[in-house]
Scaffold this active site. Structure first.
Site, short mmCIF file in Angstrom:
data_model
loop_
_atom_site.label_atom_id
_atom_site.label_comp_id
_atom_site.label_asym_id
_atom_site.label_seq_id
_atom_site.Cartn_x
_atom_site.Cartn_y
_atom_site.Cartn_z
N TRP A 89 0.82 -1.22 0.00
CA TRP A 89 0.00 0.00 0.00
C TRP A 89 0.85 1.26 0.00
O TRP A 89 0.31 2.35 -0.18
CB TRP A 89 -0.93 0.01 1.22
CG TRP A 89 -1.99 -1.06 1.20
CD1 TRP A 89 -2.16 -2.06 0.29
CD2 TRP A 89 -3.05 -1.20 2.14
NE1 TRP A 89 -3.25 -2.82 0.61
CE2 TRP A 89 -3.82 -2.32 1.75
CE3 TRP A 89 -3.43 -0.50 3.30
CZ2 TRP A 89 -4.94 -2.75 2.47
CZ3 TRP A 89 -4.54 -0.93 4.02
CH2 TRP A 89 -5.30 -2.05 3.59
N HIS B 13 13.14 -2.33 -0.76
CA HIS B 13 12.27 -1.81 -1.82
C HIS B 13 12.97 -0.63 -2.52
O HIS B 13 13.68 0.14 -1.87
CB HIS B 13 10.93 -1.36 -1.22
CG HIS B 13 9.92 -1.05 -2.29
ND1 HIS B 13 9.90 0.15 -2.94
CD2 HIS B 13 8.94 -1.80 -2.83
CE1 HIS B 13 8.93 0.13 -3.86
NE2 HIS B 13 8.34 -1.05 -3.80
N GLU C 55 11.59 -6.09 -9.09
CA GLU C 55 10.80 -4.90 -9.41
C GLU C 55 11.68 -3.94 -10.21
O GLU C 55 12.44 -3.16 -9.62
CB GLU C 55 10.33 -4.21 -8.12
CG GLU C 55 9.41 -5.05 -7.27
CD GLU C 55 8.50 -4.18 -6.40
OE1 GLU C 55 7.28 -4.35 -6.51
OE2 GLU C 55 9.00 -3.33 -5.65
N GLY D 288 1.56 -2.57 -6.32
CA GLY D 288 1.44 -1.27 -5.66
C GLY D 288 0.06 -0.68 -5.90
O GLY D 288 -0.92 -1.04 -5.24
N GLY D 289 -0.05 0.20 -6.88
CA GLY D 289 -1.28 0.96 -7.13
C GLY D 289 -2.54 0.11 -7.18
O GLY D 289 -3.56 0.46 -6.57
P1 13P Z 1 3.07 -0.31 -8.80
O1 13P Z 1 2.30 -1.60 -8.90
O2 13P Z 1 2.25 0.86 -8.37
O3 13P Z 1 3.89 -0.06 -10.05
O4 13P Z 1 4.15 -0.51 -7.61
C1 13P Z 1 4.96 -1.63 -7.60
C2 13P Z 1 5.68 -1.69 -6.31
O5 13P Z 1 6.58 -0.91 -6.05
C3 13P Z 1 5.25 -2.70 -5.33
O6 13P Z 1 6.15 -2.80 -4.29
#
Ligand code: 13P
Length: 255
Positions: A11, A99, A171, A238-239
């Site tokens: 989140w 992260h 990521e 994330g989003g």
């Molecule tokens: P998004 O899915 O918003 O691109 O973010 C990915 C993320 O950093 C999850 O840790």
């Protein structure tokens, strides 16, 4: 190969306490009724929501909560820091380490990640260690070396038993929050390289059993194609994890 399938929602710094509780309640009831069995769902809310979310998830086998970071120290005079053991005592079972937003905005290095992973393992938490290259590093072509160095510095000192308790998330920084997802083939190429690194540095057993998640603009539309790749065991979202319908659909895509 039987590896644990995971869909995790990061989140980040979103949702106040009431909003977080209602989002979590929605996600938990949707995932419980709709998700395929065998997929682990993990929610990573802001720290102050953790204990309440852990209470909501209590007794639900497939749903876990975790912290977005932890201190590299066990306790002491570190104002603003949160120890892995505190996360555990608040009901967390997992913690994100390294992260890219911690690396980018807080100067975190992979060696800090190594120390945090030690704290997490000592506290009985499962660390999810994040690696990934920037856009410049990808365009420069040497991104696999960048990722190998992140793996070596973050995980190289673990023994095989410890490594068996770690999850990895790939990521690519250029795909985070940009809407630019790595293609399934691009992601698979890096996941296979990470698994090869695990095989060389630990063992075939570790390589075959370590869950490797993809993160970076995962959404309900692209998740199934990513999760269908051989070495992609799930996602760190994330989003799209801030919307219960979208997030549940992503969990359902991991079958
Ligand atoms: P998004 O899915 O918003 O691109 O973010 C990915 C993320 O950093 C999850 O840790």
């Amino acid at each position: 190969m039987s590896r644990l399938k995971i869909v995790a929602g990061n989140w980040k710094m979103n949702k106040d306490f009431e909003e977080g509780l209602s989002l979590a309640s929605e996600i938990i009831s949707m995932v419980e009724t709709e998700a395929p069995s065998g997929v682990q769902t993990i929610l990573f809310p802001p720290f102050v929501h953790l204990h309440a979310l852990a209470s909501l998830a209590k007794g639900k086998q497939a749903i876990h909560v975790g912290g977005q970071d932890c201190s590299m120290h066990p306790s002491g005079a570190y104002t603003g820091e949160i120890a892995a053991s505190m996360l555990r005592s608040a009901g967390a079972s997992h913690v994100l380490v390294g992260h890219s937003e911690r690396r980018q905005y807080h100067g975190e290095r992979s060696s800090d990640g190594a120390a945090k992973i030690q704290q997490a393992l000592s506290a009985g938490l499962t660390p999810i260690y994040c690696v990934g290259e920037t856009k410049e590093e990808r365009l420069g072509g040497a991104f696999e070396e960048v990722i190998a160095a992140q793996l070596q510095e973050g995980l190289g000192n673990l023994n095989e038993v410890q490594m068996g308790q770690v999850v990895i998330a790939y990521e690519p920084v250029w795909a985070i929050g940009t809407g630019l997802t790595a293609s399934p083939e691009q992601a698979q190429e890096v996941h296979a390289m990470i698994r090869g690194w695990l095989r060389n540095h630990f063992s075939a057993h570790v390589a075959n059993h370590t869950s490797i998640l993809y993160g970076g603009s995962v959404n309900a539309g692209n998740a199934a194609a990513l999760f269908a790749m051989e070495d992609i065991d799930g996602g760190l979202v994330g989003g799209a994890s801030l919307k219960s319908r979208d997030f549940t659909d992503i969990v359902k895509a991991n079958r």
